[in-house]
Design a protein around this motif. Structure first.
Motif, mmCIF file in Angstrom:
data_model
loop_
_atom_site.group_PDB
_atom_site.id
_atom_site.type_symbol
_atom_site.label_atom_id
_atom_site.label_comp_id
_atom_site.label_asym_id
_atom_site.label_seq_id
_atom_site.Cartn_x
_atom_site.Cartn_y
_atom_site.Cartn_z
ATOM 1 N N ILE A 6 -75.158 31.615 -16.677
ATOM 2 C CA ILE A 6 -74.371 32.711 -17.252
ATOM 3 C C ILE A 6 -74.206 32.530 -18.757
ATOM 4 O O ILE A 6 -74.342 33.482 -19.536
ATOM 5 C CB ILE A 6 -73.003 32.799 -16.561
ATOM 6 C CG1 ILE A 6 -73.187 33.213 -15.091
ATOM 7 C CG2 ILE A 6 -72.103 33.791 -17.262
ATOM 8 C CD1 ILE A 6 -71.911 33.191 -14.287
ATOM 9 N N ALA A 7 -73.929 31.284 -19.187
ATOM 10 C CA ALA A 7 -73.762 31.031 -20.628
ATOM 11 C C ALA A 7 -75.049 31.293 -21.382
ATOM 12 O O ALA A 7 -75.050 31.882 -22.473
ATOM 13 C CB ALA A 7 -73.300 29.592 -20.844
ATOM 14 N N VAL A 137 -70.189 40.605 -19.922
ATOM 15 C CA VAL A 137 -69.458 40.829 -18.669
ATOM 16 C C VAL A 137 -70.408 40.582 -17.502
ATOM 17 O O VAL A 137 -71.583 40.966 -17.555
ATOM 18 C CB VAL A 137 -68.895 42.259 -18.613
ATOM 19 C CG1 VAL A 137 -68.059 42.465 -17.355
ATOM 20 C CG2 VAL A 137 -68.044 42.541 -19.865
ATOM 21 N N THR A 138 -69.885 39.949 -16.462
ATOM 22 C CA THR A 138 -70.667 39.723 -15.238
ATOM 23 C C THR A 138 -70.011 40.488 -14.096
ATOM 24 O O THR A 138 -68.773 40.566 -14.001
ATOM 25 C CB THR A 138 -70.734 38.226 -14.897
ATOM 26 O OG1 THR A 138 -69.405 37.696 -14.807
ATOM 27 C CG2 THR A 138 -71.496 37.458 -15.969
ATOM 28 N N ASP A 139 -70.867 41.050 -13.216
ATOM 29 C CA ASP A 139 -70.345 41.777 -12.064
ATOM 30 C C ASP A 139 -70.066 40.813 -10.921
ATOM 31 O O ASP A 139 -70.101 39.584 -11.095
ATOM 32 C CB ASP A 139 -71.319 42.878 -11.655
ATOM 33 C CG ASP A 139 -72.703 42.331 -11.344
ATOM 34 O OD1 ASP A 139 -72.862 41.079 -11.318
ATOM 35 O OD2 ASP A 139 -73.643 43.125 -11.155
ATOM 36 N N PRO A 144 -75.267 39.310 -15.658
ATOM 37 C CA PRO A 144 -74.617 39.515 -16.958
ATOM 38 C C PRO A 144 -74.965 40.874 -17.552
ATOM 39 O O PRO A 144 -76.085 41.370 -17.415
ATOM 40 C CB PRO A 144 -75.172 38.376 -17.810
ATOM 41 C CG PRO A 144 -76.509 38.081 -17.219
ATOM 42 C CD PRO A 144 -76.421 38.378 -15.744
ATOM 43 N N PHE A 145 -74.005 41.451 -18.239
ATOM 44 C CA PHE A 145 -74.182 42.718 -18.943
ATOM 45 C C PHE A 145 -73.553 42.573 -20.333
ATOM 46 O O PHE A 145 -72.502 41.946 -20.488
ATOM 47 C CB PHE A 145 -73.511 43.880 -18.202
ATOM 48 C CG PHE A 145 -74.141 44.188 -16.876
ATOM 49 C CD1 PHE A 145 -75.152 45.121 -16.778
ATOM 50 C CD2 PHE A 145 -73.701 43.538 -15.728
ATOM 51 C CE1 PHE A 145 -75.719 45.412 -15.546
ATOM 52 C CE2 PHE A 145 -74.272 43.818 -14.512
ATOM 53 C CZ PHE A 145 -75.288 44.758 -14.407
ATOM 54 N N THR A 146 -74.210 43.150 -21.308
ATOM 55 C CA THR A 146 -73.697 43.165 -22.679
ATOM 56 C C THR A 146 -73.024 44.503 -22.939
ATOM 57 O O THR A 146 -73.662 45.554 -22.849
ATOM 58 C CB THR A 146 -74.821 42.933 -23.689
ATOM 59 O OG1 THR A 146 -75.456 41.682 -23.407
ATOM 60 C CG2 THR A 146 -74.267 42.911 -25.106
ATOM 61 N N VAL A 147 -71.760 44.449 -23.274
ATOM 62 C CA VAL A 147 -70.962 45.645 -23.501
ATOM 63 C C VAL A 147 -70.606 45.708 -24.982
ATOM 64 O O VAL A 147 -70.002 44.773 -25.521
ATOM 65 C CB VAL A 147 -69.686 45.633 -22.631
ATOM 66 C CG1 VAL A 147 -68.856 46.873 -22.907
ATOM 67 C CG2 VAL A 147 -70.042 45.508 -21.166
#
Length: 273
Positions: A6-7, A137-139, A144-147
């Motif tokens: 994740i990182a 953000v992770t679901d 991972p998603f970049t917002v």
């Protein structure tokens, strides 16, 4: 192992945002996220003014990022970071400074809104730059998603100086002391020579009389007693010796006797013829 993945994904996402930063002027709050992630993000600056957002050098800037989760499941806000770009160079926007990436790990339940505080500081020359803030953000499945949270023009300014600032006070004192010393040097070197000095009144003989003065009488209380081998001797005035050792004919000098002469001059007798 999952945390490391994740990182790594978060850092790669931030790199992608930095590399493909756009100079679009459209509003980003609220905005709908791609890839089917239903979230709304808005960013505000409590210290912002009516004339725009200002980043004060040396002082932390607070950004309040409000995230609304419209997903049916919880999402997790892992990182928030950003960068400052400029369009002053040819070839598109260039990154001037990367901001600190802060880790949060804040979980937002479905249908809830959470506000996250992000702080950063700048030390740049006063100029207008574009601020880009993004959150990773992770679901619920760990994807991972970049917002994008903010993408607008801000102004970098210097902090206001106070009159009672210790550095300013010391500077004023130093300048005042240097100015006073320079004025005194000029006065004592050149200005005093333009004015003649006043001479002292009185002739040389009169000044010598005034300086020497008359001999003062010595009080008995000021007499100093000197104890010698043959007895005490008293000295008065400027005498500081024992008179008992001096012969009497040296102390008592004979006074010259005056001879009285008659009023008539003596006449010489005439010789007999």
């Amino acid at each position: 192992m999952a945390l490391l993945t994740i990182a790594t994904a978060a850092l790669l996402s931030l790199r992608v945002i930095s590399a493909f930063a756009q100079d679009a002027d459209e509003e980003v709050e609220p905005s709908e996220m791609p890839r089917g992630l239903k979230m709304k993000v808005s960013t505000s600056f409590p210290s912002s003014e009516i004339f725009g957002i200002k980043l004060v050098n040396g002082q932390p800037t607070q950004a309040l990022i409000q995230i609304t989760n419209d997903e049916p499941e919880s999402v997790n806000v892992n990182f928030i970071g950003g960068h400052l770009t400029t369009n002053a160079f040819a070839g598109g926007p260039h990154i001037i400074r990367n901001l600190t990436t802060t880790r949060y790990n804040v979980e937002i339940p479905p249908g809830q809104t959470d506000e996250i505080s992000y702080r950063f500081a700048t030390e740049l020359h006063p100029q207008d730059l574009r601020l880009n803030l993004a959150a990773v953000v992770t679901d619920s499945q760990g994807s991972p998603f970049t917002v994008q949270a903010f993408n607008e023009t801000v102004s970098v300014v210097e902090a206001d100086t106070s009159v009672f600032d210790p550095q300013i006070v010391f500077l004023y004192l130093f300048i005042g002391a240097a100015f006073g010393g320079t004025c005194y040097f000029i006065y004592s070197t050149w200005i005093t020579t333009l004015f003649p000095q006043k001479r002292r009144s009185g002739k040389g003989g009169e000044r010598a009389k005034k300086s020497s003065g008359q001999s003062k009488k010595v009080d008995s209380a000021d007499q100093v007693s000197v104890v010698g081998a043959d007895g005490p001797a008293v000295t008065t005035g400027a005498k500081a010796y024992d008179e008992s050792w001096i012969p009497a004919h040296h102390i008592n000098r004979p006074q010259a006797q005056r001879v009285k002469s008659s009023g008539r001059p003596k006449s010489r007798s005439k010789p007999a013829e």
